[in-house]
Motif scaffolding. Sequence first.
Motif, PDB file in Angstrom:
ATOM      1  N   ALA A  28       0.836  -1.206   0.000  1.00 24.12           N
ATOM      2  CA  ALA A  28       0.000   0.000   0.000  1.00 24.12           C
ATOM      3  C   ALA A  28       0.869   1.254   0.000  1.00 24.12           C
ATOM      4  O   ALA A  28       0.589   2.222  -0.733  1.00 24.12           O
ATOM      5  N   TYR A  29       1.917   1.255   0.828  1.00 20.80           N
ATOM      6  CA  TYR A  29       2.827   2.406   0.854  1.00 20.80           C
ATOM      7  C   TYR A  29       3.476   2.604  -0.515  1.00 20.80           C
ATOM      8  O   TYR A  29       3.581   3.730  -1.006  1.00 20.80           O
ATOM      9  N   ALA A  30       3.924   1.511  -1.128  1.00 19.60           N
ATOM     10  CA  ALA A  30       4.564   1.601  -2.442  1.00 19.60           C
ATOM     11  C   ALA A  30       3.580   2.122  -3.489  1.00 19.60           C
ATOM     12  O   ALA A  30       3.946   2.941  -4.339  1.00 19.60           O
ATOM     13  N   HIS A  31       2.348   1.670  -3.409  1.00 20.91           N
ATOM     14  CA  HIS A  31       1.318   2.090  -4.373  1.00 20.91           C
ATOM     15  C   HIS A  31       1.083   3.597  -4.291  1.00 20.91           C
ATOM     16  O   HIS A  31       0.861   4.257  -5.315  1.00 20.91           O
ATOM     17  N   ASN A  32       1.124   4.134  -3.090  1.00 21.62           N
ATOM     18  CA  ASN A  32       0.846   5.556  -2.885  1.00 21.62           C
ATOM     19  C   ASN A  32       2.088   6.440  -2.932  1.00 21.62           C
ATOM     20  O   ASN A  32       1.976   7.657  -2.820  1.00 21.62           O
ATOM     21  N   CYS A  33       3.237   5.827  -3.112  1.00 25.33           N
ATOM     22  CA  CYS A  33       4.499   6.555  -3.063  1.00 25.33           C
ATOM     23  C   CYS A  33       4.770   7.252  -4.404  1.00 25.33           C
ATOM     24  O   CYS A  33       4.571   6.668  -5.469  1.00 25.33           O
ATOM     25  N   THR A  34       5.245   8.493  -4.338  1.00 25.97           N
ATOM     26  CA  THR A  34       5.571   9.220  -5.566  1.00 25.97           C
ATOM     27  C   THR A  34       7.075   9.247  -5.841  1.00 25.97           C
ATOM     28  O   THR A  34       7.486   9.530  -6.956  1.00 25.97           O
ATOM     29  N   ASP A  35       7.873   8.950  -4.848  1.00 21.50           N
ATOM     30  CA  ASP A  35       9.331   8.915  -5.016  1.00 21.50           C
ATOM     31  C   ASP A  35       9.719   7.553  -5.590  1.00 21.50           C
ATOM     32  O   ASP A  35       9.529   6.523  -4.944  1.00 21.50           O
ATOM     33  N   PRO A  36      10.251   7.523  -6.812  1.00 22.11           N
ATOM     34  CA  PRO A  36      10.559   6.233  -7.449  1.00 22.11           C
ATOM     35  C   PRO A  36      11.567   5.383  -6.678  1.00 22.11           C
ATOM     36  O   PRO A  36      11.441   4.159  -6.643  1.00 22.11           O
ATOM     37  N   GLU A  37      12.547   6.023  -6.070  1.00 27.69           N
ATOM     38  CA  GLU A  37      13.562   5.270  -5.321  1.00 27.69           C
ATOM     39  C   GLU A  37      12.942   4.626  -4.080  1.00 27.69           C
ATOM     40  O   GLU A  37      13.172   3.448  -3.796  1.00 27.69           O
ATOM     41  N   LEU A  38      12.154   5.389  -3.362  1.00 27.20           N
ATOM     42  CA  LEU A  38      11.482   4.861  -2.177  1.00 27.20           C
ATOM     43  C   LEU A  38      10.472   3.780  -2.557  1.00 27.20           C
ATOM     44  O   LEU A  38      10.347   2.764  -1.881  1.00 27.20           O
ATOM     45  N   LYS A  39       9.774   3.992  -3.678  1.00 23.07           N
ATOM     46  CA  LYS A  39       8.802   2.994  -4.157  1.00 23.07           C
ATOM     47  C   LYS A  39       9.494   1.658  -4.419  1.00 23.07           C
ATOM     48  O   LYS A  39       8.989   0.607  -4.035  1.00 23.07           O
ATOM     49  N   THR A  40      10.662   1.701  -5.032  1.00 13.38           N
ATOM     50  CA  THR A  40      11.435   0.487  -5.319  1.00 13.38           C
ATOM     51  C   THR A  40      11.837  -0.214  -4.018  1.00 13.38           C
ATOM     52  O   THR A  40      11.740  -1.443  -3.916  1.00 13.38           O
ATOM     53  N   ILE A  41      12.267   0.565  -3.052  1.00 11.76           N
ATOM     54  CA  ILE A  41      12.664  -0.005  -1.759  1.00 11.76           C
ATOM     55  C   ILE A  41      11.475  -0.680  -1.093  1.00 11.76           C
ATOM     56  O   ILE A  41      11.582  -1.809  -0.583  1.00 11.76           O
ATOM     57  N   LEU A  42      10.330  -0.021  -1.093  1.00 10.48           N
ATOM     58  CA  LEU A  42       9.130  -0.585  -0.471  1.00 10.48           C
ATOM     59  C   LEU A  42       8.692  -1.869  -1.170  1.00 10.48           C
ATOM     60  O   LEU A  42       8.315  -2.850  -0.517  1.00 10.48           O
TER      61      LEU A  42
END
Length: 61
Positions: A28-42
């Motif tokens: 869910a956090y990754a889905h709502n994340c706008t930062d691509p680097e953070l999204k990849t980590i999640l």
Amino acid sequence: MNNLTELEVENLRHLIGGHGLVVQKLEAYAHNCTDPELKTILERDAQAAKQAQQQLMTFLG
């Protein structure tokens, strides 16, 4: 290898459920994340939690 006590089985189920919750939250956090680097980590962490959950499930079978 299914010589687990009732308490051990209950603890495994608790751990498996906990990992499932972590997977849901991270996805869910990754889905709502706008930062691509953070999204990849999640997403990577969610996948690791899924793998750990599956590994724990092998002890129940």
